[in-house]
Design a protein around this motif. Structure first.
Motif, PDB file in Angstrom:
ATOM      1  N   ILE A  40       0.835  -0.886   0.023  1.00  0.00           N
ATOM      2  CA  ILE A  40      -0.507   0.028   0.048  1.00  0.00           C
ATOM      3  C   ILE A  40       0.718   0.973   0.171  1.00  0.00           C
ATOM      4  O   ILE A  40       1.868   1.515   0.576  1.00  0.00           O
ATOM      5  N   ARG A  41       0.544   2.224  -0.706  1.00  0.00           N
ATOM      6  CA  ARG A  41       1.563   3.280  -0.699  1.00  0.00           C
ATOM      7  C   ARG A  41      -0.274   4.172  -1.807  1.00  0.00           C
ATOM      8  O   ARG A  41      -0.816   4.011  -1.946  1.00  0.00           O
ATOM      9  N   PRO A  42       0.962   5.268  -2.503  1.00  0.00           N
ATOM     10  CA  PRO A  42      -0.104   6.309  -2.918  1.00  0.00           C
ATOM     11  C   PRO A  42      -0.578   5.848  -4.667  1.00  0.00           C
ATOM     12  O   PRO A  42      -1.191   6.663  -4.029  1.00  0.00           O
ATOM     13  N   VAL A  43       0.061   5.838  -5.146  1.00  0.00           N
ATOM     14  CA  VAL A  43      -0.126   4.804  -6.370  1.00  0.00           C
ATOM     15  C   VAL A  43      -1.841   4.090  -6.246  1.00  0.00           C
ATOM     16  O   VAL A  43      -2.447   3.822  -6.820  1.00  0.00           O
ATOM     17  N   LEU A  44      -1.840   3.471  -4.893  1.00  0.00           N
ATOM     18  CA  LEU A  44      -2.630   2.220  -4.686  1.00  0.00           C
ATOM     19  C   LEU A  44      -4.350   3.162  -4.293  1.00  0.00           C
ATOM     20  O   LEU A  44      -4.759   2.589  -4.730  1.00  0.00           O
ATOM     21  N   ARG A  45      -3.833   3.617  -3.513  1.00  0.00           N
ATOM     22  CA  ARG A  45      -4.830   5.112  -3.183  1.00  0.00           C
ATOM     23  C   ARG A  45      -5.680   5.480  -4.777  1.00  0.00           C
ATOM     24  O   ARG A  45      -6.897   5.850  -4.947  1.00  0.00           O
ATOM     25  N   GLU A  46      -4.649   5.819  -5.335  1.00  0.00           N
ATOM     26  CA  GLU A  46      -5.335   6.503  -6.788  1.00  0.00           C
ATOM     27  C   GLU A  46      -5.957   5.401  -7.351  1.00  0.00           C
ATOM     28  O   GLU A  46      -7.192   5.324  -7.948  1.00  0.00           O
ATOM     29  N   MET A  47      -5.743   4.059  -7.035  1.00  0.00           N
ATOM     30  CA  MET A  47      -6.363   3.162  -8.444  1.00  0.00           C
ATOM     31  C   MET A  47      -7.580   2.660  -8.032  1.00  0.00           C
ATOM     32  O   MET A  47      -8.659   2.744  -8.708  1.00  0.00           O
ATOM     33  N   ALA A  48      -7.944   2.428  -6.147  1.00  0.00           N
ATOM     34  CA  ALA A  48      -8.585   2.198  -5.800  1.00  0.00           C
ATOM     35  C   ALA A  48      -9.442   3.898  -6.166  1.00  0.00           C
ATOM     36  O   ALA A  48     -10.684   3.180  -6.105  1.00  0.00           O
ATOM     37  N   ARG A  49      -8.906   4.874  -5.567  1.00  0.00           N
ATOM     38  CA  ARG A  49     -10.538   6.265  -6.165  1.00  0.00           C
ATOM     39  C   ARG A  49     -10.872   5.614  -6.879  1.00  0.00           C
ATOM     40  O   ARG A  49     -11.325   6.409  -7.798  1.00  0.00           O
ATOM     41  N   GLU A  50      -9.416   5.730  -8.159  1.00  0.00           N
ATOM     42  CA  GLU A  50     -10.212   5.825  -9.747  1.00  0.00           C
ATOM     43  C   GLU A  50     -11.664   4.092 -10.097  1.00  0.00           C
ATOM     44  O   GLU A  50     -12.383   4.840 -10.155  1.00  0.00           O
ATOM     45  N   LEU A  51     -11.922   3.457  -9.512  1.00  0.00           N
ATOM     46  CA  LEU A  51     -12.199   2.188  -9.140  1.00  0.00           C
ATOM     47  C   LEU A  51     -13.154   2.511  -8.774  1.00  0.00           C
ATOM     48  O   LEU A  51     -14.451   2.578  -9.066  1.00  0.00           O
ATOM     49  N   ALA A  52     -13.203   3.040  -7.734  1.00  0.00           N
ATOM     50  CA  ALA A  52     -14.388   3.517  -6.737  1.00  0.00           C
ATOM     51  C   ALA A  52     -15.462   5.168  -7.601  1.00  0.00           C
ATOM     52  O   ALA A  52     -16.524   4.726  -7.183  1.00  0.00           O
ATOM     53  N   GLY A  53     -15.113   5.344  -8.204  1.00  0.00           N
ATOM     54  CA  GLY A  53     -15.465   6.485  -9.200  1.00  0.00           C
ATOM     55  C   GLY A  53     -16.454   5.914  -9.997  1.00  0.00           C
ATOM     56  O   GLY A  53     -17.417   6.564 -10.584  1.00  0.00           O
ATOM     57  N   HIS A  54     -16.503   4.584 -10.307  1.00  0.00           N
ATOM     58  CA  HIS A  54     -17.195   3.826 -11.324  1.00  0.00           C
ATOM     59  C   HIS A  54     -17.700   2.638 -10.788  1.00  0.00           C
ATOM     60  O   HIS A  54     -18.436   1.704 -11.344  1.00  0.00           O
ATOM     61  N   GLY A  55     -18.806   3.332  -9.178  1.00  0.00           N
ATOM     62  CA  GLY A  55     -19.491   2.424  -8.294  1.00  0.00           C
ATOM     63  C   GLY A  55     -19.220   1.358  -8.058  1.00  0.00           C
ATOM     64  O   GLY A  55     -20.045   0.540  -7.691  1.00  0.00           O
ATOM     65  N   VAL A  72       5.034  -1.290   5.008  1.00  0.00           N
ATOM     66  CA  VAL A  72       6.152  -2.232   6.207  1.00  0.00           C
ATOM     67  C   VAL A  72       7.184  -1.522   6.256  1.00  0.00           C
ATOM     68  O   VAL A  72       8.443  -1.601   6.912  1.00  0.00           O
ATOM     69  N   ILE A  73       8.261  -1.116   4.891  1.00  0.00           N
ATOM     70  CA  ILE A  73       8.722  -0.743   4.226  1.00  0.00           C
ATOM     71  C   ILE A  73       9.166   0.701   3.961  1.00  0.00           C
ATOM     72  O   ILE A  73       8.036   1.051   3.197  1.00  0.00           O
ATOM     73  N   GLU A  74      10.229   1.583   4.280  1.00  0.00           N
ATOM     74  CA  GLU A  74      10.037   2.637   4.077  1.00  0.00           C
ATOM     75  C   GLU A  74      10.430   3.087   2.284  1.00  0.00           C
ATOM     76  O   GLU A  74      11.210   1.726   1.478  1.00  0.00           O
ATOM     77  N   LEU A  75       9.898   3.150   1.220  1.00  0.00           N
ATOM     78  CA  LEU A  75       9.831   3.243  -0.220  1.00  0.00           C
ATOM     79  C   LEU A  75       9.908   4.024  -0.534  1.00  0.00           C
ATOM     80  O   LEU A  75       9.544   5.607   0.301  1.00  0.00           O
ATOM     81  N   PRO A  76      11.078   4.749  -1.624  1.00  0.00           N
ATOM     82  CA  PRO A  76      11.124   6.177  -1.821  1.00  0.00           C
ATOM     83  C   PRO A  76       9.873   6.427  -2.730  1.00  0.00           C
ATOM     84  O   PRO A  76       8.749   5.916  -3.169  1.00  0.00           O
ATOM     85  N   GLU A  77       9.544   7.935  -3.656  1.00  0.00           N
ATOM     86  CA  GLU A  77       8.601   9.035  -4.186  1.00  0.00           C
ATOM     87  C   GLU A  77       8.540   7.528  -5.962  1.00  0.00           C
ATOM     88  O   GLU A  77       7.407   7.346  -5.996  1.00  0.00           O
ATOM     89  N   HIS A  78       9.409   7.706  -6.227  1.00  0.00           N
ATOM     90  CA  HIS A  78       9.498   6.691  -7.643  1.00  0.00           C
ATOM     91  C   HIS A  78      10.671   5.429  -7.347  1.00  0.00           C
ATOM     92  O   HIS A  78      11.485   5.534  -6.958  1.00  0.00           O
ATOM     93  N   ILE A  79      10.319   4.193  -7.276  1.00  0.00           N
ATOM     94  CA  ILE A  79      10.763   3.319  -7.552  1.00  0.00           C
ATOM     95  C   ILE A  79      11.787   2.452  -8.712  1.00  0.00           C
ATOM     96  O   ILE A  79      10.638   2.062  -9.323  1.00  0.00           O
ATOM     97  N   GLY A  80      12.880   3.698  -9.094  1.00  0.00           N
ATOM     98  CA  GLY A  80      13.733   2.907 -10.154  1.00  0.00           C
ATOM     99  C   GLY A  80      14.798   2.217  -9.821  1.00  0.00           C
ATOM    100  O   GLY A  80      14.582   1.424  -9.066  1.00  0.00           O
ATOM    101  N   ALA A  81      14.832   1.548 -10.669  1.00  0.00           N
ATOM    102  CA  ALA A  81      15.750   0.190 -10.696  1.00  0.00           C
ATOM    103  C   ALA A  81      16.637  -0.550  -9.728  1.00  0.00           C
ATOM    104  O   ALA A  81      17.048  -1.068  -9.259  1.00  0.00           O
ATOM    105  N   GLU A  82      17.271   1.219  -9.616  1.00  0.00           N
ATOM    106  CA  GLU A  82      18.500   1.049  -8.518  1.00  0.00           C
ATOM    107  C   GLU A  82      18.113   0.655  -7.021  1.00  0.00           C
ATOM    108  O   GLU A  82      18.615   0.388  -6.073  1.00  0.00           O
ATOM    109  N   ALA A  83      16.865   1.228  -7.222  1.00  0.00           N
ATOM    110  CA  ALA A  83      16.617   0.943  -5.568  1.00  0.00           C
ATOM    111  C   ALA A  83      16.119  -0.341  -5.703  1.00  0.00           C
ATOM    112  O   ALA A  83      15.140  -0.395  -4.412  1.00  0.00           O
TER     113      ALA A  83
END
Length: 248
Positions: A40-55, A72-83
């Protein structure tokens, strides 16, 4: 679109989760959404909101709750290949500890919680998942025939446990299925074998490789993100839910 933080009672404690749903004072079909391995992180909240918007009422549990609340672990804002290597070094023990027994026990709790919500309409529900969440979605649907009417998995390792495990998984599945595979995850030959297994089990399904995609193509906070593939994902998911979930 409201987002509500909730706690789901399980046999091993309480799973933290969030729910997104239309703010209309009505009841809506329920959808259980499993996150990818990063959780769980911001992108999952965005996707859940998008789906919820369809009812839909969309419930997203922290499947790694035994190791602590999300994230459960600290995540960077963007998960790049190096991370990724360092992140997966910490995540893999949690993924490996999430046994089939735990998956199914948790799925019972998640679906019981989802269907008891006052905002959720009576009738069947759907399950969707990303990456490892795609496999969790399939296992959940197979364990709850009749209750789960639709299941969708995107860039998920559905056949990772081998042909016999796949055959057993599909043998109890009654839900309509859509699987969207990354081009780097599945060869056309492997897709053909998966389709044969789905056909042999009598599963109503669509299963396709999304062109030009890498593993994780739906996740906008990763290098794998592919906007056109994300649109294709919605173009497949929304009609699946519309034709399988009752709005009465």
């Amino acid at each position: 679109m409201p987002i509500e933080t909730v706690q789901i009672p399980t046999t091993d404690g309480r799973a933290d989760a969030f729910a997104a749903f239309p703010d209309q004072g009505e009841r809506h079909p329920g959808v259980l959404m499993y996150a990818d391995g990063f959780g769980i992180r911001p992108v999952l909240r965005e996707m859940a909101r998008e789906l919820a918007g369809h009812g839909y009422y969309v419930l997203v549990p922290n499947v790694f709750y035994r190791h602590g609340p999300a994230p459960v672990i600290e995540l960077p804002e963007h998960i790049g290949a190096e991370a990724r290597p360092a992140l997966f070094a910490r995540l893999m023990p949690m993924i490996e500890a999430h046994t089939t027994e735990r998956v199914l026990s948790d799925a019972d709790a998640y679906l019981a919680f989802l269907t008891a919500r006052p905002e959720v309409a009576a009738g069947p529900v759907a399950v969707t998942g990303y990456c490892i969440g795609g496999l969790l979605a399939m296992r959940t649907a197979a364990a709850h025939p009749g209750q789960v009417a639709a299941v969708a998995g995107f860039h998920g390792p559905v056949g990772a446990d081998g042909p016999e495990s796949l055959r057993l998984l599909l043998s109890t599945l009654t839900a309509e299925v859509h699987l969207g595979h990354a081009e780097t995850d599945l060869t056309p030959e492997a897709l053909g074998e998966l389709d044969q297994a789905l056909d042999a089990a009598g599963v109503d399904h669509t299963s396709e490789i999304y062109p030009g995609t890498a593993h994780g193509f739906t996740m906008s906070d990763t290098d794998a993100f592919n906007p056109s593939a994300l649109r294709r994902h919605w173009d497949r998911l929304l009609p699946l839910l519309d034709r399988t979930l009752s709005r009465s």
